[in-house]
Design an enzyme around this catalytic site. Structure first.
Site, PDB file in Angstrom:
ATOM      1  N   SER A  46       0.685  -0.860  -0.348  1.00 29.32           N
ATOM      2  CA  SER A  46      -0.113   0.237   0.371  1.00 29.32           C
ATOM      3  C   SER A  46       0.655   1.539  -0.420  1.00 29.32           C
ATOM      4  CB  SER A  46      -0.621   0.464   0.983  1.00 29.32           C
ATOM      5  OG  SER A  46      -1.559  -1.075   0.938  1.00 29.32           O
TER       6      SER A  46
ATOM      7  N   HIS B 111      -1.191  -2.915  -7.092  1.00 31.40           N
ATOM      8  CA  HIS B 111      -1.798  -2.573  -5.891  1.00 31.40           C
ATOM      9  C   HIS B 111      -3.398  -2.828  -6.297  1.00 31.40           C
ATOM     10  CE1 HIS B 111      -2.694   0.323  -3.114  1.00 31.40           C
ATOM     11  NE2 HIS B 111      -2.839  -0.994  -2.637  1.00 31.40           N
TER      12      HIS B 111
ATOM     13  N   GLU C 198      -3.573  -0.358  -9.146  1.00 30.94           N
ATOM     14  CA  GLU C 198      -2.553   0.199  -9.849  1.00 30.94           C
ATOM     15  C   GLU C 198      -1.139  -0.733 -10.161  1.00 30.94           C
ATOM     16  OE1 GLU C 198      -3.368   4.491  -6.819  1.00 30.94           O
ATOM     17  OE2 GLU C 198      -2.443   2.942  -5.986  1.00 30.94           O
TER      18      GLU C 198
ATOM     19  N   ASN D  27      -3.683   6.190  -2.419  1.00 35.30           N
ATOM     20  CA  ASN D  27      -2.772   5.970  -0.851  1.00 35.30           C
ATOM     21  C   ASN D  27      -3.215   7.645  -0.068  1.00 35.30           C
ATOM     22  OD1 ASN D  27      -4.632   4.002   0.054  1.00 35.30           O
ATOM     23  ND2 ASN D  27      -3.017   2.856   0.048  1.00 35.30           N
TER      24      ASN D  27
HETATM   25  N1  CAA Z   1     -17.691 -10.962  -3.020  1.00 33.94           N
HETATM   26  C1  CAA Z   1     -18.518 -11.196  -3.241  1.00 33.94           C
HETATM   27  N2  CAA Z   1     -19.787 -10.488  -3.447  1.00 33.94           N
HETATM   28  C2  CAA Z   1     -19.557  -9.151  -2.078  1.00 33.94           C
HETATM   29  C3  CAA Z   1     -18.354  -8.912  -1.145  1.00 33.94           C
HETATM   30  C4  CAA Z   1     -17.190  -9.876  -0.910  1.00 33.94           C
HETATM   31  N3  CAA Z   1     -16.117 -10.109  -1.020  1.00 33.94           N
HETATM   32  N4  CAA Z   1     -18.381  -7.624  -0.447  1.00 33.94           N
HETATM   33  C5  CAA Z   1     -19.446  -7.714  -0.798  1.00 33.94           C
HETATM   34  N5  CAA Z   1     -20.228  -8.194  -1.590  1.00 33.94           N
HETATM   35  C6  CAA Z   1     -21.901  -7.858  -1.777  1.00 33.94           C
HETATM   36  C7  CAA Z   1     -23.098  -8.117  -0.849  1.00 33.94           C
HETATM   37  O1  CAA Z   1     -22.890  -9.789  -0.335  1.00 33.94           O
HETATM   38  C8  CAA Z   1     -23.525  -7.182  -1.245  1.00 33.94           C
HETATM   39  O2  CAA Z   1     -24.903  -8.210  -2.524  1.00 33.94           O
HETATM   40  P1  CAA Z   1     -26.627  -7.999  -1.923  1.00 33.94           P
HETATM   41  O3  CAA Z   1     -26.699  -6.637  -2.705  1.00 33.94           O
HETATM   42  O4  CAA Z   1     -26.399  -9.319  -3.139  1.00 33.94           O
HETATM   43  O5  CAA Z   1     -26.926  -7.683  -1.062  1.00 33.94           O
HETATM   44  C9  CAA Z   1     -23.201  -6.282  -2.151  1.00 33.94           C
HETATM   45  O6  CAA Z   1     -22.016  -6.993  -2.647  1.00 33.94           O
HETATM   46  C10 CAA Z   1     -22.774  -5.133  -1.541  1.00 33.94           C
HETATM   47  O7  CAA Z   1     -23.088  -5.423  -0.691  1.00 33.94           O
HETATM   48  P2  CAA Z   1     -22.826  -4.757   1.387  1.00 33.94           P
HETATM   49  O8  CAA Z   1     -24.607  -4.919   1.147  1.00 33.94           O
HETATM   50  O9  CAA Z   1     -22.563  -4.957   2.069  1.00 33.94           O
HETATM   51  O10 CAA Z   1     -22.000  -3.243   1.193  1.00 33.94           O
HETATM   52  P3  CAA Z   1     -22.097  -2.391   0.574  1.00 33.94           P
HETATM   53  O11 CAA Z   1     -23.533  -1.951  -0.632  1.00 33.94           O
HETATM   54  O12 CAA Z   1     -21.897  -0.858   1.506  1.00 33.94           O
HETATM   55  O13 CAA Z   1     -21.147  -2.803  -0.469  1.00 33.94           O
HETATM   56  C11 CAA Z   1     -18.787  -2.414  -1.227  1.00 33.94           C
HETATM   57  C12 CAA Z   1     -19.544  -2.596  -0.199  1.00 33.94           C
HETATM   58  C13 CAA Z   1     -18.500  -2.672  -1.929  1.00 33.94           C
HETATM   59  C14 CAA Z   1     -16.946  -2.458  -0.028  1.00 33.94           C
HETATM   60  C15 CAA Z   1     -18.694  -0.576  -0.734  1.00 33.94           C
HETATM   61  O14 CAA Z   1     -19.204   0.505   0.655  1.00 33.94           O
HETATM   62  C16 CAA Z   1     -17.636  -0.577  -0.865  1.00 33.94           C
HETATM   63  O15 CAA Z   1     -17.178   0.477  -2.050  1.00 33.94           O
HETATM   64  N6  CAA Z   1     -16.841   0.541   0.649  1.00 33.94           N
HETATM   65  C17 CAA Z   1     -15.739   1.114  -0.234  1.00 33.94           C
HETATM   66  C18 CAA Z   1     -14.333   0.151  -0.376  1.00 33.94           C
HETATM   67  C19 CAA Z   1     -13.092   0.956  -0.545  1.00 33.94           C
HETATM   68  O16 CAA Z   1     -13.302   2.369  -0.743  1.00 33.94           O
HETATM   69  N7  CAA Z   1     -12.314   0.124  -0.498  1.00 33.94           N
HETATM   70  C20 CAA Z   1     -10.825   0.617  -0.633  1.00 33.94           C
HETATM   71  C21 CAA Z   1     -10.145   0.533   0.620  1.00 33.94           C
HETATM   72  S1  CAA Z   1      -8.610   0.963   0.449  1.00 33.94           S
HETATM   73  C22 CAA Z   1      -7.622   0.074  -0.118  1.00 33.94           C
HETATM   74  O17 CAA Z   1      -7.964  -0.768  -0.506  1.00 33.94           O
HETATM   75  C23 CAA Z   1      -5.609   0.434  -0.523  1.00 33.94           C
HETATM   76  C24 CAA Z   1      -5.634   0.246   0.436  1.00 33.94           C
HETATM   77  O18 CAA Z   1      -3.735   0.253   0.148  1.00 33.94           O
HETATM   78  C25 CAA Z   1      -5.378   0.348   2.307  1.00 33.94           C
HETATM   79  P1  NAD Z   2      -3.563  -9.588   6.165  1.00 35.86           P
HETATM   80  O1  NAD Z   2      -2.968  -9.295   7.217  1.00 35.86           O
HETATM   81  O2  NAD Z   2      -5.028  -9.343   6.110  1.00 35.86           O
HETATM   82  O3  NAD Z   2      -2.851 -10.629   5.484  1.00 35.86           O
HETATM   83  C1  NAD Z   2      -1.685 -11.042   5.046  1.00 35.86           C
HETATM   84  C2  NAD Z   2      -1.570 -12.545   4.638  1.00 35.86           C
HETATM   85  O4  NAD Z   2      -0.141 -12.705   4.804  1.00 35.86           O
HETATM   86  C3  NAD Z   2      -1.725 -13.168   6.367  1.00 35.86           C
HETATM   87  O5  NAD Z   2      -3.152 -13.815   6.671  1.00 35.86           O
HETATM   88  C4  NAD Z   2      -0.523 -13.388   6.524  1.00 35.86           C
HETATM   89  O6  NAD Z   2      -0.216 -15.219   7.125  1.00 35.86           O
HETATM   90  C5  NAD Z   2       0.409 -13.887   5.280  1.00 35.86           C
HETATM   91  N1  NAD Z   2       1.789 -14.135   5.787  1.00 35.86           N
HETATM   92  C6  NAD Z   2       2.604 -13.113   6.644  1.00 35.86           C
HETATM   93  N2  NAD Z   2       4.361 -13.166   6.868  1.00 35.86           N
HETATM   94  C7  NAD Z   2       3.797 -14.644   5.886  1.00 35.86           C
HETATM   95  C8  NAD Z   2       4.882 -15.611   5.018  1.00 35.86           C
HETATM   96  N3  NAD Z   2       6.275 -14.880   5.288  1.00 35.86           N
HETATM   97  N4  NAD Z   2       4.748 -16.583   3.879  1.00 35.86           N
HETATM   98  C9  NAD Z   2       3.015 -16.423   3.775  1.00 35.86           C
HETATM   99  N5  NAD Z   2       2.068 -16.190   4.558  1.00 35.86           N
HETATM  100  C10 NAD Z   2       2.584 -15.003   5.138  1.00 35.86           C
HETATM  101  O7  NAD Z   2      -3.129  -8.081   5.100  1.00 35.86           O
HETATM  102  P2  NAD Z   2      -3.690  -7.444   4.052  1.00 35.86           P
HETATM  103  O8  NAD Z   2      -4.451  -6.809   4.279  1.00 35.86           O
HETATM  104  O9  NAD Z   2      -4.238  -9.005   3.353  1.00 35.86           O
HETATM  105  O10 NAD Z   2      -2.539  -6.653   3.881  1.00 35.86           O
HETATM  106  C11 NAD Z   2      -1.754  -7.930   2.777  1.00 35.86           C
HETATM  107  C12 NAD Z   2      -0.406  -6.496   2.087  1.00 35.86           C
HETATM  108  O11 NAD Z   2      -1.633  -5.930   1.219  1.00 35.86           O
HETATM  109  C13 NAD Z   2      -0.141  -5.429   2.786  1.00 35.86           C
HETATM  110  O12 NAD Z   2       0.781  -5.280   1.823  1.00 35.86           O
HETATM  111  C14 NAD Z   2      -1.267  -4.122   2.913  1.00 35.86           C
HETATM  112  O13 NAD Z   2      -0.644  -3.176   2.949  1.00 35.86           O
HETATM  113  C15 NAD Z   2      -1.331  -4.514   0.842  1.00 35.86           C
HETATM  114  N6  NAD Z   2      -2.953  -4.167   1.292  1.00 35.86           N
HETATM  115  C16 NAD Z   2      -3.883  -3.816   1.351  1.00 35.86           C
HETATM  116  C17 NAD Z   2      -5.120  -3.565   1.576  1.00 35.86           C
HETATM  117  C18 NAD Z   2      -6.540  -3.188   2.844  1.00 35.86           C
HETATM  118  O14 NAD Z   2      -7.497  -3.096   2.696  1.00 35.86           O
HETATM  119  N7  NAD Z   2      -6.273  -4.136   3.572  1.00 35.86           N
HETATM  120  C19 NAD Z   2      -5.411  -2.537   0.522  1.00 35.86           C
HETATM  121  C20 NAD Z   2      -4.856  -2.378  -0.385  1.00 35.86           C
HETATM  122  C21 NAD Z   2      -3.323  -2.680   0.007  1.00 35.86           C
END
Ligand code: CAA
Ligand code: NAD
Length: 293
Positions: A118, A139, A151, A189
């Protein structure tokens, strides 16, 4: 460049989703985990997700046909035949470095290494491998089966051929690739993390309650989730690691971890994955704001 076999490392939130979408797209996927219990948990999530898609008719094959292309393992040697490796383990440089050194020992010479980091510099991760020109960032976004974006990150050493192969691979997964350079947090991010941290700071300063701040951003801006729901969804541990990397990179206050986030991570409140974060998920269908925050 032919990609048939995909190796995924980590079967947590992200790795399980990446493995699922790759198998759904017809690739043969081997997923490596540290422990069998984590592998089992990840596969249960994949089965649940595929069952939902089958119910809605949004996948053309039966879940069991897709699952037959997916194999879980705890032995790195089982990944030797992979054409591309997608690493999704903990957001920690030493852990990821250890993994890349081990992968270099088993991978084919022309295999591509991709990180789902991330925030960590893709170049810094690449530096320990013997394949700088074949190393990229891919990503994905959480939840991977639903979020369309990937990404695709190039470093100054990535070859044009590998970068374009990665863009084509993301397209085959039915994702929309965007091209970006290796700057901490990439595009999403860079913008999202300060917003999420500002929500915590606003709460710390008494601007509004957790529920009101969430509702304000959902109903006022049309965001699918409010910031606290999203923080819990991403994982507070992962968010905390990300803040360290981004603060270290930019030395700007907007990337610094608010004290409340630190306290929650120290207490083991990682959000949905541990059952408690800003919300308590004792009843996952009806989360309530956690006490004592
Ligand atoms: N697989 C299949 N279907 C799924 C699912 C999955 N993993 N997760 C949810 N669904 C389905 C649900 O069952 C639901 O189906 P129905 O409409 O038939 O009930 C539908 O998708 C919608 O889900 P929910 O009703 O539970 O909730 P929602 O309408 O809020 O949608 C969501 C869920 C798509 C996750 C939405 O809330 C959303 O877009 N949230 C924002 C997510 C976001 O911002 N993600 C980025 C995070 S940052 C990142 O990832 C980067 C990083 O590095 C940290
Ligand atoms: P998580 O904690 O859900 O999963 C990480 C997994 O890696 C765990 O199940 C752990 O057991 C496994 N693991 C750790 N060390 C290991 C090893 N040596 N060999 C094999 N498996 C090992 O974390 P996550 O949220 O899936 O995040 C994973 C990566 O993806 C991170 O780099 C995070 O920054 C990135 N990421 C996370 C998100 C998010 O929304 N959580 C979104 C985009 C990118």
């Amino acid at each position: 460049m032919q990609i048939k076999n995909v190796g995924v490392i980590g079967c947590g939130l992200m790795g399980s989703g990446i493995a699922q979408v790759a198998a759904t797209a017809g690739f043969h996927v081997t997923v490596l985990e540290a422990e069998q219990a984590f592998l089992d948990k990840g596969f249960r999530g994949i089965e649940r997700s595929l069952a939902k898609f089958a119910e809605k008719g949004t996948i053309t094959e039966k879940p069991e046909t897709i699952l037959a292309r997916l194999k879980g393992t705890t032995s790195i040697d089982d990944l030797a035949g992979s054409d591309i490796f997608i690493e999704a383990i903990v957001e920690n440089v030493p852990e990821k470095h250890k993994m890349y050194i081990a992968l270099d020992g088993v991978a084919k010479k022309d295999a591509i290494f991709a990180t789902n980091t991330s925030s960590i510099s893709v170049t810094e991760l690449m530096a320990v491998t013997r394949r700088p020109e074949r190393f990229i960032g891919l990503h994905f976004f959480n939840p991977v089966p639903l979020m369309k974006l990937v990404e695709v990150v190039r470093t100054i050493a990535t070859s044009e051929e590998v970068f374009e192969a990665a863009v084509a691979f993301a397209t085959k997964l039915e994702k929309v690739p965007v091209r970006t350079t290796d700057s901490s947090g990439f595009i999403v991010n860079r913008l999202l993390v300060p917003y999420l941290l500002d929500a915590i700071r606003a709460y710390e300063e008494g601007v509004g309650s957790i529920e009101d701040i969430d509702n304000a951003m959902k109903l006022g801006c049309g965001y699918p989730m409010g910031p606290f729901t999203l923080l819990d969804f991403v994982g507070l541990d992962t968010c905390y690691y990300i803040t360290h990397v981004m603060f270290e990179e930019f030395k700007e206050k907007r990337f610094a971890a608010p004290p409340l986030l630190k306290r929650m991570v120290m207490a083991g409140w990682y959000g949905r994955k541990t059952g408690k974060g800003f919300y308590d998920y004792a009843d996952p269908a009806k989360p309530v704001v956690s006490k004592n925050l």
